[in-house]
Design a protein around this motif. Structure first.
Motif, PDB file in Angstrom:
ATOM      1  N   SER A   1       0.832  -1.210   0.000  1.00 38.03           N
ATOM      2  CA  SER A   1       0.000   0.000   0.000  1.00 38.03           C
ATOM      3  C   SER A   1       0.862   1.252   0.000  1.00 38.03           C
ATOM      4  O   SER A   1       1.949   1.268   0.589  1.00 38.03           O
TER       5      SER A   1
ATOM      6  N   GLN B   1     -10.448   9.213   1.260  1.00 37.23           N
ATOM      7  CA  GLN B   1      -9.728   8.298   0.391  1.00 37.23           C
ATOM      8  C   GLN B   1      -8.787   7.431   1.223  1.00 37.23           C
ATOM      9  O   GLN B   1      -8.410   7.797   2.350  1.00 37.23           O
TER      10      GLN B   1
ATOM     11  N   ASP C   1      -5.560   4.131   1.289  1.00 32.52           N
ATOM     12  CA  ASP C   1      -4.425   3.476   0.648  1.00 32.52           C
ATOM     13  C   ASP C   1      -4.677   1.989   0.427  1.00 32.52           C
ATOM     14  O   ASP C   1      -4.031   1.363  -0.422  1.00 32.52           O
ATOM     15  N   ALA C   2      -5.579   1.421   1.190  1.00 28.73           N
ATOM     16  CA  ALA C   2      -5.940   0.012   1.023  1.00 28.73           C
ATOM     17  C   ALA C   2      -7.407  -0.167   1.387  1.00 28.73           C
ATOM     18  O   ALA C   2      -7.908   0.456   2.321  1.00 28.73           O
TER      19      ALA C   2
ATOM     20  N   LEU D   1     -10.009   4.564  -3.458  1.00 37.39           N
ATOM     21  CA  LEU D   1      -8.577   4.279  -3.344  1.00 37.39           C
ATOM     22  C   LEU D   1      -7.744   5.352  -4.032  1.00 37.39           C
ATOM     23  O   LEU D   1      -8.087   5.825  -5.130  1.00 37.39           O
ATOM     24  N   ARG D   2      -6.646   5.711  -3.392  1.00 36.65           N
ATOM     25  CA  ARG D   2      -5.673   6.580  -4.034  1.00 36.65           C
ATOM     26  C   ARG D   2      -4.957   5.816  -5.151  1.00 36.65           C
ATOM     27  O   ARG D   2      -4.919   4.579  -5.123  1.00 36.65           O
TER      28      ARG D   2
ATOM     29  N   GLY E   1      -3.214   2.423  -4.714  1.00 40.59           N
ATOM     30  CA  GLY E   1      -3.803   1.768  -3.557  1.00 40.59           C
ATOM     31  C   GLY E   1      -4.168   0.322  -3.846  1.00 40.59           C
ATOM     32  O   GLY E   1      -4.292  -0.105  -5.002  1.00 40.59           O
TER      33      GLY E   1
ATOM     34  N   LYS F   1      -4.191  -3.702  -7.670  1.00 38.01           N
ATOM     35  CA  LYS F   1      -3.772  -2.331  -7.412  1.00 38.01           C
ATOM     36  C   LYS F   1      -4.566  -1.347  -8.239  1.00 38.01           C
ATOM     37  O   LYS F   1      -4.860  -1.596  -9.414  1.00 38.01           O
ATOM     38  N   ARG F   2      -4.925  -0.219  -7.608  1.00 35.98           N
ATOM     39  CA  ARG F   2      -5.634   0.866  -8.304  1.00 35.98           C
ATOM     40  C   ARG F   2      -4.702   1.521  -9.297  1.00 35.98           C
ATOM     41  O   ARG F   2      -3.583   1.894  -8.965  1.00 35.98           O
TER      42      ARG F   2
END
Length: 287
Positions: free
Chosen positions: A63, A125, A127-128, A151-152, A155, A285-286
């Motif tokens: 993350s 928002q 990170d995970a 999610l950022r 993330g 992952k984003r």
């Protein structure tokens, strides 16, 4: 409160999704079961196993920051593990009884009471986004789209399940008791309990991965697996069973009959049972 010994991990290749259940009978549509666990929230928190520390550490390492959203957080089992790993955690939980206990057990964890698909994040928002043994209660496409929205960039979305691999004799004892007590149930207990438990969970993981791909906003999915084992006393395993979805709505007398039969099977094994577990995860992952 079961804790985990050391575990081994592996990455699993994605496989083709299994055929979906009939429309209207998807797990996320069964709100009667999904929101039944709060009937005995303290037992749920006491009896349900934790997740491998190696899994938590892997998600944290992947993350971009420490802010975690725990979807379907229940009593906060996973939330407390992520808090202990240095994360700030917000939970989203549809059952107010579960949410209240999660707040009480870990005052540093805030919990919003809502179904995730309907939850309003505002400007928040993360990170995970994680979900421990809960994502099958979430619409897989709408849930993944909501996760992507909060999610950022970079993330991580990671959804995971603890899967108990019951010894054959105990699985047969549970199936015998369930068929006797619930003869009219449409659920095929014997097929579900006597085949490797990872078989139906493979379909659940594939469905989660398909939902992530359909929602968009993520890179490719990975599937992870951690194997470990926990030895239960008779009393400890009988404490776990009423927290499982097949039994949360069973009348007390019927549940007592099932537990008595399973307890006798454990007595025949010397009063304890070593239960292998597989903790299985889908992660993306984003972008």
């Amino acid at each position: 409160m079961p804790t985990l010994p050391s575990s081994t991990s592996s990455s699993l290749p994605s496989s083709a999704a299994s055929p979906a259940p009939a429309a209207g009978n998807q797990p996320h549509q069964r709100r009667d079961i999904a929101e039944s666990f709060g009937g005995d929230a303290e037992r749920y928190d006491r009896a349900r196993p934790r997740y491998p520390d190696a899994l938590v550490a892997r998600i944290v390492a992947a993350s971009p920051g420490p802010e975690v959203l725990d979807v379907g957080c229940g009593t906060g089992i996973a939330a407390r593990q992520f808090t202990a790993a240095g994360c700030g955690v917000l939970g989203v939980e549809p059952d107010a009884r579960m949410a209240e206990l999660a707040r009480r057990l870990e005052p540093g964890v805030a919990v919003d009471v809502a179904r995730f698909e309907e939850w309003e994040p505002g400007e928040r928002q993360f990170d995970a986004v994680v979900a421990g043994t809960a994502w099958h209660w979430i619409d897989p496409v709408a849930g993944a789209a909501k996760a992507a929205a909060v999610l950022r960039p970079g993330g991580v979305l990671s959804v995971f399940w603890n899967v108990a691999l019951l010894p054959a004799d105990l699985a047969e004892a549970v199936a015998d008791a369930c068929e006797r007590v619930m003869p009219d149930s449409p659920f095929d207990f014997r097929a579900a309990l006597t085949r490797p438990a990872t078989v139906p969970y493979r379909a659940i993981l594939d469905k989660a991965a398909d939902g992530i791909r359909t929602a968009g906003g993520f890179g490719g999915t990975e599937q992870w697996r951690y194997d470990w084992e926990f030895t239960y006393s008779r009393a400890a395993w009988l404490d776990v069973m009423p927290t499982q979805g097949a039994f949360t709505r069973l009348p007390a007398a019927a549940l007592a009959e099932v537990l008595e039969a399973v307890g006798s099977a454990i007595d025949a094994r010397g009063g304890s049972i070593a239960v292998p577990y597989a903790t299985m995860a889908v992660t993306a992952k984003r972008t």
